[in-house]
Design an enzyme around this catalytic site. Structure first.
Site, PDB file in Angstrom:
ATOM      1  N   THR A  19      -5.055  10.560  -0.762  1.00 56.73           N
ATOM      2  CA  THR A  19      -6.416  10.379  -0.270  1.00 56.73           C
ATOM      3  C   THR A  19      -6.744  11.402   0.813  1.00 56.73           C
ATOM      4  O   THR A  19      -5.859  12.026   1.387  1.00 56.73           O
ATOM      5  CB  THR A  19      -6.615   8.973   0.323  1.00 56.73           C
ATOM      6  N   HIS A  39       0.791  -1.230   0.000  1.00 60.39           N
ATOM      7  CA  HIS A  39       0.000   0.000   0.000  1.00 60.39           C
ATOM      8  C   HIS A  39       0.828   1.287   0.000  1.00 60.39           C
ATOM      9  O   HIS A  39       0.319   2.356  -0.360  1.00 60.39           O
ATOM     10  CB  HIS A  39      -0.914  -0.004   1.225  1.00 60.39           C
ATOM     11  N   TYR A  69     -14.742   5.834   8.430  1.00 61.57           N
ATOM     12  CA  TYR A  69     -13.729   6.307   7.478  1.00 61.57           C
ATOM     13  C   TYR A  69     -14.142   5.869   6.082  1.00 61.57           C
ATOM     14  O   TYR A  69     -14.399   4.698   5.836  1.00 61.57           O
ATOM     15  CB  TYR A  69     -12.377   5.699   7.855  1.00 61.57           C
TER      16      TYR A  69
END
EC number: 2.3.1.21
Length: 738
Positions: free
Chosen positions: A568, A439, A555
């Protein structure tokens, strides 16, 4: 083997009669072609660099300006208002190229034209920059967001979760932070914004990802599924041949900067910076922090099969191997009967365990000799390929099949994925594929862009024979893939086993429930006059309240790629409006008209928050950066400490689709991927990933932990199903029950 071919390209032997030179023409040919390919790539990058440097100008536009200036001069019109004459007087006198008046005049006009051209480029760039900075097209009303607004927005987001006393305490903390601490911290962020291309992304990458010391598996890495309603072939090696060929075609386009940017709502281009590290990238473990190692090129992939590691070359000289050649090479690996070397089988468990333990083992056992060489072959590979012996796929008649498929992609058996690579391509025995992606280097839409291109190319451009093999005949003269050689001592094997046990405990604790929601998709949701994402998010709030009997901090990830190097921002989906709707639904005393009105207010609020997040007016990334500045300065802030310590018990993400339109979904409705998923963020929370896959279906991926008595992924999934149906019923939308 390619290395062997190159090694014997030039040999010599010293004899009593002198030195005997021997050249291998075939090997020299490969070396020559490889060099040609490398120089072609360099020239393409130089050309792209020049064109990028003068954008939105071009060599053609420069020539047009020069010709217009020269043409006007011949017509006795001085468009330069005397500047050409001034430049001509400043040119050096004497011999050489400036000796004739005509040459001096032409050179002066060329210099003037170049100046006009560069000035035009500068003004065009500034105008374009101002246009791209304008986000008002996403709103009816939009303005800049101050610190005061952000703090107020934060208080508004936690109001549904706090009682009056707790909220009053938080208000006092926020007021104190706003008046005393925030102005000083903000000055440093303003300074960074002037200096850095993005004041958030580098800190986000370092402190959220690279400094994390817990295992990447489940906690950070995520997975992506294959097409689930169709199957192009059952031949494992053939599917890999087409897919990997398509991946390297994509990488070639990426290197040549030929990939068009994704457009936000079809209007504004989004930053493609994250794509740069898609290939040839590995996360290197460190004791305190990891680093991302990115290479400009890599000509091989690393492959794992039955406990053995292989190095498979993607090129023969300068030529990319064709799908049929790659199929042959993978079949050679599948047919290889050799056993794993001692300690080799579970070696990749080091990447699944704790980062400190892996960093220490890497330093102690892989810093020299054959272990270093073998590890470099993996870390310097374009990406990692795992050949599994098991078969997984989605069977609509067996709901559990999708969850088992997801579990295999998320963590496998804890040692058959190299979790440090930018992504691992996972191949099952029945030809089904999937990805496990690290990630830190990028977010899910980036890998999704690659995956859409690859699956579209596989299905509509490359194709298979009637027996499921790649088209064309392979070249049997290709050297087979190389086995990597290891010398793993007993002490290292003990560390590997320890990491495996940590990873196995983590994997066994994950409950994953994946399902396809069939009653409706975005087609009928739009008839409710709301965005599909807002519809699903409000349904998640209703489902969570029914599941847990309370609301929680929620979230949702939103892209900020309309900004340079943006990643993001958080959308806090649990709002006062959504909780009011959920409570009204639960009470059962409201009319449908009242419930519809409450729902529309909640949906409108969510949609506005999503737009704010996309346009840089979110809350969380800014507060995160203020918190880091406070730590650097040694400033204590109870408000920031509390904000950053709040657990996200419901973490959600929508998976984008159709970023590349390689086919018409109406003509090929079954060409659907199921999206992907991730592990739970909180030990007592849920991770929910969903993909609104076309007009008539939605895929959900729900994760939780067995060790938590408060969560149950399948139970929550059933609540989500019912919540979607109940909200649709408010609008009397007919549902195509399956």
């Amino acid at each position: 083997m390619a290395e062997a071919h190159q090694a014997v390209a030039f040999q010599f032997t010293v004899t009593p009669d002198g030195v005997d030179f021997r050249l291998s023409r075939e090997a020299l040919k490969h070396v020559y072609l490889s060099g040609i390919n490398s120089w072609k790539k360099r020239l393409i990058r130089i050309k792209n660099g020049i064109l990028r440097g003068v954008y939105p100008g071009s060599p053609t536009s420069w020539l047009v300006v020069v010709m217009a200036t020269v043409g006007s001069s011949f017509c006795n019109v001085d468009v330069s208002l005397g500047l050409v004459s001034c430049i001509q007087r400043c040119l050096p006198q004497g011999c050489g190229p400036y000796q004739t008046p005509q040459t001096r005049a032409l050179l002066s006009m060329a210099i003037f034209s170049t100046g006009v051209w560069v000035t035009g480029i500068f003004f065009f760039r500034q105008t374009l920059k101002l246009l791209l900075c304008y986000h008002g097209w996403m709103f009816e009303l939009h303005g800049k967001t101050s610190n005061l607004t952000r703090i107020w927005a934060y208080l508004e987001s936690v109001r549904p979760l706090l009682d009056d006393e707790e909220y009053y305490r938080m208000e006092l903390l926020a007021k104190e932070f706003q008046d005393k601490t925030a102005p000083r911290l903000q000055k440093y962020l303003v300074l960074k914004s002037w200096w850095a291309s993005n004041y958030v992304s580098d800190w986000w990458e370092e402190y959220i990802y690279l400094r994390g010391r817990s295992p990447l598996m489940v906690n950070s890495n995520y997975y992506v599924m294959d097409l689930v309603l169709i199957k192009n072939t059952d031949v494992q090696a053939a599917r890999l041949g087409n897919i990997i060929h398509a991946m390297i075609m994509y990488r070639r386009k990426l290197d040549r900067e030929e990939i068009k940017p994704v457009m936000a709502l079809g209007i504004v281009p989004m930053c493609s910076y994250q794509m740069e590290r898609m290939f040839n990238t590995t996360r290197i473990p460190g004791k305190d922090t990891d680093v991302l190692q990115h290479l400009s090129d890599s000509r091989h992939v690393a492959v794992y099969h039955k406990g053995r590691f292989f190095k498979l070359w993607l090129y023969e000289g300068a030529r990319l191997l064709k799908p049929q050649d790659l199929e042959m090479q993978f079949q050679r690996i599948l047919d290889d009967p050799s056993p794993p070397q001692p300690g080799e089988e579970k070696l990749a468990a080091l990447t699944a365990g704790g980062r400190v333990e892996w960093a220490q083992a890497r330093q102690a056992f892989f810093s020299s000799g054959k272990n270093k060489a073998a590890l470099e072959a993996i870390e310097r590979a374009a990406f990692f390929v795992a050949l599994d012996e098991e078969s997984y796929c989605y069977d609509p008649e067996d709901e559990a099949s999708l969850s088992l498929y997801g579990k295999a992609l998320l963590h496998g058996n804890c040692y058959n994925r190299w979790f440090d690579k930018s992504f691992t391509l996972i191949s099952f025995k029945n030809g089904q594929l999937g990805l496990n992606a690290e990630h830190a280097w990028a977010d899910a839409p980036i890998i999704g862009h690659l995956w859409e291109f690859v699956l579209g190319t596989d299905s509509f451009h490359l194709g298979y024979t009637e027996t499921g093999h790649c088209l064309g005949k392979p070249n049997p003269a290709l050297a087979p893939p190389t086995r990597l050689q290891w010398d793993i001592p007993k002490q290292c094997q003990a560390v590997i086993e320890s990491s495996y046990q940590v990873a196995k405990a983590l994997a066994d604790d994950v409950e994953l429930y994946c399902f396809q929601f069939l009653p409706f998709g975005k087609g009928l949701i739009k008839k409710c006059r709301t965005s599909p994402d807002a519809f699903v998010q409000i349904a998640l709030q209703l489902a969570h309240f029914r599941d847990r009997g309370k609301f929680c901090l929620t979230y949702e990830a939103s892209m900020t790629r309309m900004f340079r190097e943006g990643r993001t921002e958080t959308v806090r989906s649990c709002t006062s409006e959504s909780t009011a709707f959920v409570q009204a639904m639960t009470e059962g005393s409201y009319t449908k008209a009242d419930l519809r009105d409450l729902f529309q207010k909640a949906a409108k609020k969510h949609q506005n928050m999503y737009r704010l997040a996309m346009t840089g007016a979110g809350i969380d990334r800014h507060l995160f950066c203020l918190y880091l500045v406070s730590k650097y300065l040694g400033v204590s802030s109870p408000f920031l400490a509390e904000v950053l310590s709040e657990p996200w018990r419901l973490s959600t993400s929508q998976i984008p689709q159709s970023q590349i339109r390689m086919f018409d979904p109406e003509q090929h409705p079954n060409h659907l991927g199921a999206g992907g998923g991730f592990g739970p963020v909180a030990d007592d929370g849920y991770g929910v990933s969903y993909m609104i896959a076309g007009e008539n279906t939605i895929f959900f991926h729900i994760s939780s932990k067995f060790s938590s008595s408060e969560t149950n992924a399948q139970r929550f999934g059933n609540h989500i199903r019912q919540a979607l149906l109940d909200i649709a019923d408010l609008f009397q939308v007919p549902k195509a029950y399956s």
